[in-house]
Design an enzyme around this catalytic site. Structure first.
Site, PDB file in Angstrom:
ATOM      1  N   ARG A   9       0.798  -1.228   0.000  1.00 58.81           N
ATOM      2  CA  ARG A   9       0.000   0.000   0.000  1.00 58.81           C
ATOM      3  C   ARG A   9       0.827   1.273   0.000  1.00 58.81           C
ATOM      4  O   ARG A   9       0.580   2.204  -0.781  1.00 58.81           O
ATOM      5  CB  ARG A   9      -0.915   0.059   1.248  1.00 58.81           C
ATOM      6  CG  ARG A   9      -2.187  -0.687   1.134  1.00 58.81           C
ATOM      7  CD  ARG A   9      -2.553  -1.247   2.487  1.00 58.81           C
ATOM      8  NE  ARG A   9      -1.587  -2.266   2.823  1.00 58.81           N
ATOM      9  CZ  ARG A   9      -1.692  -3.536   2.430  1.00 58.81           C
ATOM     10  NH1 ARG A   9      -2.767  -3.919   1.790  1.00 58.81           N
ATOM     11  NH2 ARG A   9      -0.754  -4.423   2.702  1.00 58.81           N
ATOM     12  N   THR A  10       1.793   1.342   0.902  1.00 63.69           N
ATOM     13  CA  THR A  10       2.483   2.618   1.089  1.00 63.69           C
ATOM     14  C   THR A  10       3.257   2.987  -0.166  1.00 63.69           C
ATOM     15  O   THR A  10       3.176   4.116  -0.658  1.00 63.69           O
ATOM     16  CB  THR A  10       3.421   2.533   2.309  1.00 63.69           C
ATOM     17  OG1 THR A  10       2.669   2.020   3.420  1.00 63.69           O
ATOM     18  CG2 THR A  10       3.984   3.891   2.657  1.00 63.69           C
ATOM     19  N   LYS A  37      26.122  -4.098  -1.361  1.00 64.20           N
ATOM     20  CA  LYS A  37      27.587  -4.083  -1.496  1.00 64.20           C
ATOM     21  C   LYS A  37      28.227  -3.377  -0.321  1.00 64.20           C
ATOM     22  O   LYS A  37      29.451  -3.195  -0.297  1.00 64.20           O
ATOM     23  CB  LYS A  37      27.977  -3.355  -2.787  1.00 64.20           C
ATOM     24  CG  LYS A  37      27.400  -3.939  -4.052  1.00 64.20           C
ATOM     25  CD  LYS A  37      27.772  -3.032  -5.224  1.00 64.20           C
ATOM     26  CE  LYS A  37      26.908  -3.306  -6.444  1.00 64.20           C
ATOM     27  NZ  LYS A  37      26.987  -2.198  -7.411  1.00 64.20           N
ATOM     28  N   ARG A  52      11.211   3.756   3.342  1.00 66.32           N
ATOM     29  CA  ARG A  52      10.878   2.819   4.429  1.00 66.32           C
ATOM     30  C   ARG A  52      12.159   2.087   4.793  1.00 66.32           C
ATOM     31  O   ARG A  52      12.887   1.609   3.904  1.00 66.32           O
ATOM     32  CB  ARG A  52       9.796   1.833   4.002  1.00 66.32           C
ATOM     33  CG  ARG A  52       9.591   0.714   5.026  1.00 66.32           C
ATOM     34  CD  ARG A  52       8.399  -0.133   4.725  1.00 66.32           C
ATOM     35  NE  ARG A  52       7.158   0.597   4.980  1.00 66.32           N
ATOM     36  CZ  ARG A  52       5.949   0.067   4.877  1.00 66.32           C
ATOM     37  NH1 ARG A  52       5.809  -1.201   4.545  1.00 66.32           N
ATOM     38  NH2 ARG A  52       4.872   0.789   5.116  1.00 66.32           N
ATOM     39  N   HIS A  64       5.048   5.830  11.523  1.00 66.30           N
ATOM     40  CA  HIS A  64       4.537   5.664  10.160  1.00 66.30           C
ATOM     41  C   HIS A  64       3.579   6.832   9.922  1.00 66.30           C
ATOM     42  O   HIS A  64       2.356   6.670   9.864  1.00 66.30           O
ATOM     43  CB  HIS A  64       3.822   4.313  10.051  1.00 66.30           C
ATOM     44  CG  HIS A  64       3.543   3.843   8.658  1.00 66.30           C
ATOM     45  ND1 HIS A  64       3.694   4.643   7.540  1.00 66.30           N
ATOM     46  CD2 HIS A  64       3.089   2.634   8.204  1.00 66.30           C
ATOM     47  CE1 HIS A  64       3.354   3.939   6.452  1.00 66.30           C
ATOM     48  NE2 HIS A  64       2.983   2.728   6.836  1.00 66.30           N
TER      49      HIS A  64
HETATM   50  N1   CP Z   1      -0.174  -0.101   5.917  1.00 68.59           N
HETATM   51  C1   CP Z   1       1.013  -0.356   5.322  1.00 68.59           C
HETATM   52  O1   CP Z   1       2.043   0.252   5.674  1.00 68.59           O
HETATM   53  O2   CP Z   1       0.956  -1.304   4.352  1.00 68.59           O
HETATM   54  P1   CP Z   1       2.187  -1.775   3.477  1.00 68.59           P
HETATM   55  O3   CP Z   1       3.179  -2.436   4.415  1.00 68.59           O
HETATM   56  O4   CP Z   1       1.628  -2.694   2.453  1.00 68.59           O
HETATM   57  O5   CP Z   1       2.826  -0.546   2.880  1.00 68.59           O
END
Ligand code: CP
Length: 303
Positions: free
Chosen positions: A51-52, A80, A101, A129
């Protein structure tokens, strides 16, 4: 024009949070606005995501930006031995915004300190998040018509679930009452309970889910975060501790909405999907509009 990173939800004050929600409403009404034409958005995902990453990339595309990046760090030169410092320096040469991320808590803050371009934290370990939190707030406001004085149950992995940590901090502007439902191994960390006390947020704690949330406005369920466990036997022992079923909603309030950051594993039975109180798929869709608003704000453009 001001350039701003978004590392923690506390980087935005209450007014800025409300502005982002209003901006997202505008994008929901009119998603195709090429206000980022000529910009490059980099998405660096050192941990898996559906999603993110895809909603940030869709947001960038709908705003007329172009996207570079990687969805699997194994294909990057970090394998590396390239440091995060050097990776960020390099990508800042190419992109106007970096969405990242990372599995390490604090990685996004570090990246923001060494980057010449804004960093958007798309999740750093069990820490924060913030874009998820903003879409959660958007979903809460959209379904409840307000953010103030809501009765919110947070359920599941409250220890490692970064989305609940960010949500507590964001909701501190809106006088919530929280109920933390978790097995003892996955209870809300002390630092967030201290945060609640300092901010006069009422909270309760329990390990029981069944029959306890009939007064809830929001039931926010989380997955047990397998990837944070050092001992997978321990994970196997507690992974199925709660499963929400449709029959458990019989006496709940009409305005109750069930949120989940997704992915779900076993904590929401598929029979809940047909309930009008299930909102998790619409919640994920709201992420697109929120991430359009975040990208625009990061490069100092208003919609
Ligand atoms: N909610 C969320 O962070 O989903 P993903 O890990 O799929 O990005």
């Amino acid at each position: 024009m001001s350039y701003r990173s978004l590392v923690s939800i506390s980087d935005y004050n209450k007014d800025e949070i409300l502005q982002i929600l209003d901006s997202a409403s505008n994008f929901e009404a009119n998603p195709n606005q090429t206000i980022l034409s000529g910009k490059i958005v980099a998405t660096l995902f050192f941990e898996p995501s559906t999603r993110t990453r895809l909603s940030f990339e869709t947001a960038a595309n709908r705003l007329g930006a172009r996207v570079i990046g990687f969805s699997d760090a194994a294909t990057s030169s970090s394998t590396k031995g390239e440091t995060l410092h050097d990776t960020i320096q390099m990508v800042a040469n190419y992109a106007d915004v970096i969405v990242m991320r990372h599995y390490l808590e604090g990685a996004a803050r570090y990246a923001a300190e060494v980057s010449r371009v804004p960093i958007v934290n798309a999740g750093d370990g069990a820490n924060q998040h913030p874009s998820q939190t903003l879409l959660d707030l958007y979903s809460i406001r959209k379904t409840q018509g307000k953010l103030d004085n809501l009765n919110i149950y947070l359920v599941g992995d409250l220890k490692y679930g970064r989305t609940v940590h960010s949500l507590i901090m964001a909701m501190s502007h809106f006088s919530p009452t929280f109920h933390f439902i978790a097995p003892k191994e996955l209870q809300m960390p002390e630092e967030y309970k201290i945060f609640c006390r300092k901010n006069n947020i009422t909270f309760t704690e329990s390990a029981e889910l069944e029959g306890c949330f009939d007064d809830a406005d929001i039931l926010y369920i989380t997955r047990v975060q397998k990837e944070r466990f050092l001992d997978l036997i321990e994970y196997e022992r507690i992974k199925d501790v709660y499963t929400l079923r449709k029959s458990m909603l019989a006496n709940t309030k009409d305005n109750l909405r069930i949120l989940h950051p997704l992915p779900r594993v076993g904590e929401i039975h598929p029979d809940v999907d047909s309930s009008e109180k299930a909102y998790y798929f619409q919640q994920a869709q709201n992420g697109l509009y929120i991430r359009q608003a975040i990208l625009a704000k990061c490069v100092g453009i208003e919609n």
